[in-house]
Design a protein around this motif. Structure first.
Motif, PDB file in Angstrom:
ATOM      1  N   GLU A   1       0.416  -1.474  -0.526  1.00  0.00           N
ATOM      2  CA  GLU A   1      -0.034  -0.214   0.179  1.00  0.00           C
ATOM      3  C   GLU A   1       1.249   1.533   0.002  1.00  0.00           C
ATOM      4  OE1 GLU A   1      -1.442   0.253   4.875  1.00  0.00           O
ATOM      5  OE2 GLU A   1      -2.405  -1.315   3.321  1.00  0.00           O
ATOM      6  N   PRO A   2       0.555   2.345  -0.146  1.00  0.00           N
ATOM      7  CA  PRO A   2       1.309   3.365  -0.525  1.00  0.00           C
ATOM      8  C   PRO A   2       1.682   3.794   1.022  1.00  0.00           C
ATOM      9  CG  PRO A   2      -0.814   3.959  -1.498  1.00  0.00           C
ATOM     10  CD  PRO A   2      -1.347   2.494  -0.504  1.00  0.00           C
ATOM     11  N   GLY A   3       3.772   3.502   1.196  1.00  0.00           N
ATOM     12  CA  GLY A   3       4.078   4.328   2.405  1.00  0.00           C
ATOM     13  C   GLY A   3       4.972   3.016   2.774  1.00  0.00           C
ATOM     14  N   ARG A   4       4.368   1.907   2.433  1.00  0.00           N
ATOM     15  CA  ARG A   4       4.232   0.627   3.307  1.00  0.00           C
ATOM     16  C   ARG A   4       4.142  -0.603   2.580  1.00  0.00           C
ATOM     17  NH1 ARG A   4       0.965  -1.492   8.834  1.00  0.00           N
ATOM     18  NH2 ARG A   4      -0.830  -1.238   7.629  1.00  0.00           N
TER      19      ARG A   4
ATOM     20  N   VAL B   1      15.573  -9.689   6.221  1.00  0.00           N
ATOM     21  CA  VAL B   1      15.060  -9.536   7.876  1.00  0.00           C
ATOM     22  C   VAL B   1      15.383 -10.773   8.228  1.00  0.00           C
ATOM     23  CG1 VAL B   1      14.187  -9.437   9.686  1.00  0.00           C
ATOM     24  CG2 VAL B   1      13.980  -7.417   7.103  1.00  0.00           C
ATOM     25  N   ARG B   2      16.247 -11.310   9.040  1.00  0.00           N
ATOM     26  CA  ARG B   2      16.250 -12.589  10.000  1.00  0.00           C
ATOM     27  C   ARG B   2      16.076 -12.540  10.852  1.00  0.00           C
ATOM     28  NH1 ARG B   2      21.954 -15.063   8.582  1.00  0.00           N
ATOM     29  NH2 ARG B   2      20.585 -15.432   7.247  1.00  0.00           N
ATOM     30  N   PHE B   3      14.687 -13.679  11.353  1.00  0.00           N
ATOM     31  CA  PHE B   3      14.358 -13.549  12.849  1.00  0.00           C
ATOM     32  C   PHE B   3      15.082 -14.590  14.238  1.00  0.00           C
ATOM     33  CE2 PHE B   3      10.855 -12.294  10.831  1.00  0.00           C
ATOM     34  CZ  PHE B   3      10.245 -11.300  11.315  1.00  0.00           C
ATOM     35  N   ALA B   4      15.161 -14.168  15.630  1.00  0.00           N
ATOM     36  CA  ALA B   4      15.900 -15.528  15.918  1.00  0.00           C
ATOM     37  C   ALA B   4      15.153 -16.618  15.592  1.00  0.00           C
ATOM     38  CB  ALA B   4      15.580 -14.842  17.352  1.00  0.00           C
ATOM     39  N   ARG B   5      15.708 -17.618  16.132  1.00  0.00           N
ATOM     40  CA  ARG B   5      14.846 -19.439  16.362  1.00  0.00           C
ATOM     41  C   ARG B   5      13.868 -19.094  16.835  1.00  0.00           C
ATOM     42  NH1 ARG B   5      16.372 -23.919  13.983  1.00  0.00           N
ATOM     43  NH2 ARG B   5      18.766 -22.974  13.467  1.00  0.00           N
ATOM     44  N   ALA B   6      12.401 -19.771  16.388  1.00  0.00           N
ATOM     45  CA  ALA B   6      11.236 -19.304  17.475  1.00  0.00           C
ATOM     46  C   ALA B   6      10.358 -20.699  16.476  1.00  0.00           C
ATOM     47  CB  ALA B   6      10.207 -17.760  17.468  1.00  0.00           C
ATOM     48  N   ASP B   7       9.585 -20.652  17.568  1.00  0.00           N
ATOM     49  CA  ASP B   7       8.559 -21.944  17.092  1.00  0.00           C
ATOM     50  C   ASP B   7       7.628 -21.442  16.060  1.00  0.00           C
ATOM     51  OD1 ASP B   7       6.535 -24.007  16.998  1.00  0.00           O
ATOM     52  OD2 ASP B   7       6.416 -24.509  19.260  1.00  0.00           O
ATOM     53  N   VAL B   8       7.682 -22.096  14.932  1.00  0.00           N
ATOM     54  CA  VAL B   8       6.455 -21.527  13.774  1.00  0.00           C
ATOM     55  C   VAL B   8       5.420 -21.463  14.070  1.00  0.00           C
ATOM     56  CG1 VAL B   8       8.483 -20.437  12.335  1.00  0.00           C
ATOM     57  CG2 VAL B   8       7.567 -22.865  12.899  1.00  0.00           C
ATOM     58  N   GLY B   9       4.901 -22.767  15.137  1.00  0.00           N
ATOM     59  CA  GLY B   9       3.549 -22.649  14.985  1.00  0.00           C
ATOM     60  C   GLY B   9       3.200 -22.166  16.337  1.00  0.00           C
ATOM     61  N   GLU B  10       2.911 -20.877  16.724  1.00  0.00           N
ATOM     62  CA  GLU B  10       2.925 -20.826  17.604  1.00  0.00           C
ATOM     63  C   GLU B  10       2.713 -19.339  17.727  1.00  0.00           C
ATOM     64  OE1 GLU B  10       5.597 -20.467  21.177  1.00  0.00           O
ATOM     65  OE2 GLU B  10       5.398 -22.017  21.412  1.00  0.00           O
ATOM     66  N   GLY B  11       2.404 -18.169  16.869  1.00  0.00           N
ATOM     67  CA  GLY B  11       2.347 -17.167  16.024  1.00  0.00           C
ATOM     68  C   GLY B  11       2.866 -17.247  14.711  1.00  0.00           C
ATOM     69  N   ALA B  12       2.383 -16.025  14.267  1.00  0.00           N
ATOM     70  CA  ALA B  12       2.807 -14.725  13.004  1.00  0.00           C
ATOM     71  C   ALA B  12       3.918 -14.166  13.381  1.00  0.00           C
ATOM     72  CB  ALA B  12       1.675 -14.689  12.228  1.00  0.00           C
ATOM     73  N   GLN B  13       4.528 -14.193  11.959  1.00  0.00           N
ATOM     74  CA  GLN B  13       5.736 -13.570  11.774  1.00  0.00           C
ATOM     75  C   GLN B  13       5.350 -11.954  10.766  1.00  0.00           C
ATOM     76  OE1 GLN B  13       9.247 -16.771  11.107  1.00  0.00           O
ATOM     77  NE2 GLN B  13       9.671 -16.486  13.493  1.00  0.00           N
ATOM     78  N   GLU B  14       6.518 -11.281  11.032  1.00  0.00           N
ATOM     79  CA  GLU B  14       5.636 -10.083  10.479  1.00  0.00           C
ATOM     80  C   GLU B  14       6.934  -9.166   9.934  1.00  0.00           C
ATOM     81  OE1 GLU B  14       2.323  -6.718  11.081  1.00  0.00           O
ATOM     82  OE2 GLU B  14       2.155  -8.309  11.054  1.00  0.00           O
ATOM     83  N   VAL B  15       6.676  -8.629   8.756  1.00  0.00           N
ATOM     84  CA  VAL B  15       7.591  -7.534   8.485  1.00  0.00           C
ATOM     85  C   VAL B  15       6.965  -5.979   8.309  1.00  0.00           C
ATOM     86  CG1 VAL B  15       9.434  -6.529   7.204  1.00  0.00           C
ATOM     87  CG2 VAL B  15       9.782  -8.866   8.343  1.00  0.00           C
ATOM     88  N   THR B  16       7.130  -5.517   8.608  1.00  0.00           N
ATOM     89  CA  THR B  16       7.196  -3.711   7.709  1.00  0.00           C
ATOM     90  C   THR B  16       7.983  -3.036   7.530  1.00  0.00           C
ATOM     91  OG1 THR B  16       4.902  -4.045   9.485  1.00  0.00           O
ATOM     92  CG2 THR B  16       5.194  -1.719   8.210  1.00  0.00           C
ATOM     93  N   LEU B  17       7.805  -2.779   6.093  1.00  0.00           N
ATOM     94  CA  LEU B  17       9.512  -2.127   5.475  1.00  0.00           C
ATOM     95  C   LEU B  17       8.438  -0.031   5.462  1.00  0.00           C
ATOM     96  CD1 LEU B  17      10.524  -4.142   2.934  1.00  0.00           C
ATOM     97  CD2 LEU B  17      11.742  -3.322   5.180  1.00  0.00           C
ATOM     98  N   TRP B  18       8.874   0.110   5.607  1.00  0.00           N
ATOM     99  CA  TRP B  18       8.052   2.135   5.240  1.00  0.00           C
ATOM    100  C   TRP B  18       8.983   2.536   4.671  1.00  0.00           C
ATOM    101  CZ3 TRP B  18       3.521   3.476   8.052  1.00  0.00           C
ATOM    102  CH2 TRP B  18       2.901   2.405   9.133  1.00  0.00           C
ATOM    103  N   VAL B  19       8.467   2.697   3.131  1.00  0.00           N
ATOM    104  CA  VAL B  19       8.943   3.664   2.376  1.00  0.00           C
ATOM    105  C   VAL B  19       8.598   4.926   2.159  1.00  0.00           C
ATOM    106  CG1 VAL B  19       9.343   1.069   1.472  1.00  0.00           C
ATOM    107  CG2 VAL B  19       7.104   2.079   0.500  1.00  0.00           C
TER     108      VAL B  19
END
Length: 955
Positions: free
Chosen positions: A834-837, A937-955
């Motif tokens: 979307e515009p801006g991100r 973007v790299r995340f720390a090791r985590a249980d990927v079944g417990e919740g979402a992982q999300e990245v937001t790039l502000w552009v």
């Protein structure tokens, strides 16, 4: 039986015992007025037919002048046990909708749901309607004779036809004639226009398919010699499954929906395509390592061994350049024999599976050569690793006269009058299986699966003339010897038809039931239903000329559209070879399901490191790319097998013609010489010398990009943006570069580069670490109206090897497979622009399988136009501390701590070749070439079944 032509229908009525079946009484004329009945006019007679609705979209239509109505096609020999259908017609796998019969105008109508079969009272012409629309109609009455039955179907001028099996060099058949025949044994008829694996099945863009239920030879004329389709088989009855696309009555439905519907119906009858073990999608190496003599220097005639009692000819000099320069001295070694009937000398060096660790027992008394490591199959596995070449599977006995051990060498006899083998003969077989087991264990420790080639029957042979070291026992080879795969040869299955289908099923059942392994059977000369047992390769060809590449692209497209998505051919051909052609062949085939080096027959060693720098490095580069893309490719394979429809592409082949992307009116060059891997990746192989220089640097003309001007395709390597709906001319393709494009808004899950699908270990340091996942996002930018643009992709993952075949015996049918691949994990990835991100999201993974580890390191990468103003990251709803690193080396070394993430902006990512420093020619080729800006973007090791992982790039 004289020729019979249907002339009308006298009655149609539901079968009182089978509500889904209508019984048809035909009027027919037997003989002709031109002389079949001694010059008498054609005689009237009655013929019975049946219309059986197995499902609303699967109708079996049978006309049998003999009135037998056999449940299954007649095999070539009674002992051939494999059936074309995956189950009997009365199986609970079908819905069996009750039929309704009525008269309409001058026709009888047999209907179930939205499908109607019409038979004209006069002429007995058949037509099929779906949702009120005629999708197929006969243009002439059925004609039957003692050994021939022909159906004539009307076709429209723009109608397209697919099918017929592996028709080499052909993808679509309108205006052509194809043969539904197996090539003669040892005929080597696998060139352009030949048939590697026929199938009596075709389908039309109009929304129907026809599967002829027969093992007889056939010829299909798709309006090449007239206005209609003429499908003939050398069979005295007509027996066919009519497959009707559920979307056939929907004018807006495109070819992709028609393909999905027809192929789904075809698979419901003949069985779903096998999901191959994951290792099968990596490079395979095949050669004979149990037949010939070798030396580092040329041998005199008396030391070369013999062929038919005469001294063997001079040795073949094999030169391997590795990372050295192409055209340099390389390493030279000499091989003697290379033919069936070769006998080793009494001393000297012989090839072997295990080198000094060869298993030799009392039965090896006739074998007196040394077996040095350098001439062993083990050494070739280690050479691949030393050159950092991915390798997934290995067949060490692929050559005539090659077994897999030297016990019982050149011994014959040992068979009693009852056909039983002597204890000594059996002991030799057992010792050789132990030798195979030793090799399989060595290979497995290094991440490589072992398979075998079969030039003859795979059960113990009662022929006393078979040398003991060539005897086979596939059940023992798989359960004790560690063999996980089988490749058939024309001398075993080359009779084709029911013989080939039964042989392939035999191997499949031994692997899945006796060894409890997920089968990988690679065959040719198959038939309809081969897809439920194995993959098909295109036969033996010469790789010297560009014709080899050109022919195979439409071959792959045609096989997938014929109902077998698991397609293969030899890299660079089995014969001949040319380094530039070979390099180009490696590139595009790395984006196809199965790739294999068939070594020992060519002008040079068929090894990815044979031709030197830059060829060695380019082959490595694309083998590594194949390993990285394995999560995406494996998801495509699962969809082709009908195991997932999360991306809306169940039953579609992995390698897809552009016509399935809505490009139905493109130029023939694009239709035949480009393809999609799944939906996201477009491959335009370099298949000819356009304007190449002496190094093979060239341009590629005629690359068509699907869609319209608002659609976007990105150059995979440089990130350059191209609008859809255009044809690229003069596209620069230096030798290192394959024209590979990514659809705008695509999400492509990956692994880090590795060499095989087995876990890393001391002897397999470059194995696959499944806990390190990478997701590539290719944002196209906000919608033209300034609104948001969203895309998603669902990853399918399992352990790559599990299977449970709950087969059961069905009276009259035989052994009916019931396959379960075990649990799996699905992960949905999303992208919102979307515009801006730009928002990148990995939802929580769901499901599980044996050995699944949910604790993972996640890296998200996105192509961007410029450095983002800010980067945010969340894991399971928790905001993370985000830290930027300076360069790629630092990013690769980072392992973020819990609660944080690291990111990198790379303004000009280098082309990753994985080449060592000594491969200077390849380094010079890619110097100065880089990709578009990218954020990682790299995340720390985590249980990927417990919740979402999300990245937001502000552009």
């Amino acid at each position: 039986m004289s020729r019979i032509t249907l002339t009308g229908v006298t009655s149609v009525a539901p079968d009182p015992l089978r509500p889904n079946v209508a019984v048809v009484a035909f009027a027919a004329a037997e003989g002709t007025s031109s002389g079949e009945n001694d010059g008498a006019p054609a005689a009237p007679r009655a013929v019975e037919g049946r219309i059986a609705f197995l499902d609303e979209d699967v109708v079996r239509y049978t006309v049998d002048p003999a009135g037998a109505f056999a449940p299954y096609a007649k095999p070539v020999c009674p002992e051939h046990a494999a059936r074309i259908p995956a189950q009997p017609d009365d199986s609970e796998r079908y819905a069996h909708p009750a039929v309704r019969v009525r008269e309409e105008g001058g026709a009888f109508v047999v209907a179930a749901g939205g499908t109607e079969v019409l038979l004209g009272r006069l002429g007995a012409l058949l037509s099929v309607r779906r949702n009120g629309r005629v999708v197929v109609r006969e243009a002439a009455p059925l004609q039957m004779g003692a050994d021939s039955t022909t159906q004539v179907l009307a076709c429209a001028p723009d109608e397209k036809f697919f099918g017929g099996g592996t028709q080499n060099g052909r993808a679509e058949h309108a205006g052509t004639v194809i043969n539904i025949v197996s090539a003669p044994v040892n005929g080597n008829e696998w060139q352009d226009g030949d048939v590697a694996s026929p199938s009596p099945f075709f389908w039309s863009s109009a929304g129907y398919g026809v599967l002829r239920n027969t093992f007889a030879r056939g010829v299909y004329d798709f309006a090449a010699t007239g206005a209609d389709v003429r499908a003939a088989h050398e069979d005295g009855l007509f027996d066919a499954y009519l497959l009707v696309a559920g979307c056939a009555g929907e004018p807006a439905a495109g070819l992709a929906e028609t393909a999905r519907d027809v192929l789904r119906a075809y698979y419901r009858v003949t069985g779903a395509p096998v999901l191959l073990p994951e290792y099968a999608f990596y490079l395979g190496h095949l050669n004979a390592y149990n037949r010939d003599a070798w030396s580092a220097e040329p041998l005199p005639a008396e030391a070369r061994g013999t062929v038919a009692g005469a001294p063997a000819t001079e040795g073949k000099a094999w030169v391997v350049h590795g990372s050295g320069p192409a055209g340099g001295a390389g390493r030279v070694r000499y091989e003697y024999g290379r033919v069936r009937g070769y006998v080793l000398p009494g001393r000297g060096a012989a090839e072997s599976l295990n080198g000094p660790d060869e298993v030799l027992r009392e039965s090896a008394g006739g074998f007196s050569c040394e077996t040095p490591y350098e001439f062993s199959a083990r050494a070739v596995i280690d050479e691949h690793a030393a050159h950092d070449m991915p390798l997934g599977w290995f067949l060490p006995n692929d050559g005539y006269g090659s077994g897999y051990g030297h016990n019982g060498y050149e011994m014959t006899g040992g068979v009693g009058t009852d056909g039983a083998s002597s204890p000594e003969r059996l002991a030799a077989v057992a010792a050789n299986v132990d030798n195979l087991a030793a090799f399989s264990a060595y290979a497995a420790e290094r991440g490589v699966a072992t398979g075998l080639w079969a030039q003859s029957k795979i059960t113990p042979d009662a022929n006393p003339d078979v040398t003991w070291h060539n005897l086979r026992d596939f059940a023992a080879e798989t359960t004790r010897g560690g063999a996980a795969a089988l490749k058939t040869d024309e001398e075993w299955v080359g009779q084709g038809y029911s013989f080939a289908l039964s042989g392939t099923k035999q191997a499949y059942d031994i692997l899945s039931l006796d060894a409890r392994r997920r089968p990988f059977v690679l065959t040719l000369d198959g038939w309809a239903a081969t897809q439920r047992f194995g993959a098909v390769w295109s036969g033996d060809q010469d790789g010297t000329d560009w014709e080899y590449v050109r022919m195979h692209i439409p071959t792959y497209l045609g096989q997938g559209m014929s109902g077998n998505p698991n397609v293969a051919s030899d890299l660079d051909g089995i014969f001949g070879g040319d380094p530039v052609v070979a390099t180009r062949d490696f590139q595009w085939k790395a984006l196809t399901p199965i790739i294999l080096d068939m070594d020992g027959w060519g002008a040079y060693a068929k090894l990815p490191y044979a031709n030197g720098d830059p060829h060695t490095g380019i082959c490595r580069m694309y083998l590594k790319l194949k390993s990285e893309l394995m999560p995406y490719a494996y998801t495509c394979a699962a969809a082709a097998a009908g195991l997932t429809d999360a991306n809306g592409d169940a039953w579609l082949p992995m390698v897809r013609p552009l016509a399935l992307a809505g490009c139905e009116d493109m130029a023939p060059e694009a239709a035949n010489y480009e393809f999609l891997l799944g939906d996201a990746l477009l491959v335009a192989p370099v298949w000819r010398n356009a304007r190449a220089d002496e190094r093979g640097n060239d341009v590629r003309d005629g690359i068509y990009l699907p869609g319209g001007e608002r659609d976007v395709w990105f150059d995979y390597f440089t990130g350059e943006r191209h609008a859809g709906g255009q044809t690229l001319v003069g596209f620069d393709v230096p030798l290192w570069k394959l024209p590979l494009f990514v659809r705008g808004d695509a999400i492509v899950p990956r692994y880090e580069a590795h060499n095989n699908p087995m876990p890393p270990g001391e002897k397999n340091p470059r194995g696959l670490d499944r806990t390190r996942r990478v997701i590539d996002f290719w944002p196209e930018g906000p919608a033209p109206d300034g609104g948001a643009r969203e895309s998603r992709y669902v990853l399918y993952e399992d352990g790559g090897s599990s299977i449970e075949n709950r087969a059961r015996w069905v009276e009259g049918y035989g052994l009916m497979d019931d396959v379960f691949y075990g649990g799996h994990v699905e992960t949905t990835f999303r992208m919102r622009q979307e515009p801006g991100r730009l928002v990148l999201l990995a939802e929580a993974s769901t499901g599980g399988y044996e050995g699944y580890d949910a604790f993972r390191v996640t890296t998200m990468r996105a192509r961007v136009e410029a450095r983002p103003a800010a980067v945010e990251a969340r894991c399971a709803g928790r905001e993370l501390a985000v830290r930027e690193v300076a360069d790629r080396a630092a990013f690769l070394a980072e392992e973020p701590a819990e609660g944080e993430a690291v990111w990198l902006f790379d303004e000009a990512p280098a082309i990753e070749t994985f080449a060592p420093p000594e491969e200077r020619a390849l380094a010079a080729m890619v110097a100065g070439v880089h990709g578009a800006p990218r954020v990682s973007v790299r995340f720390a090791r985590a249980d990927v079944g417990e919740g979402a992982q999300e990245v937001t790039l502000w552009v």
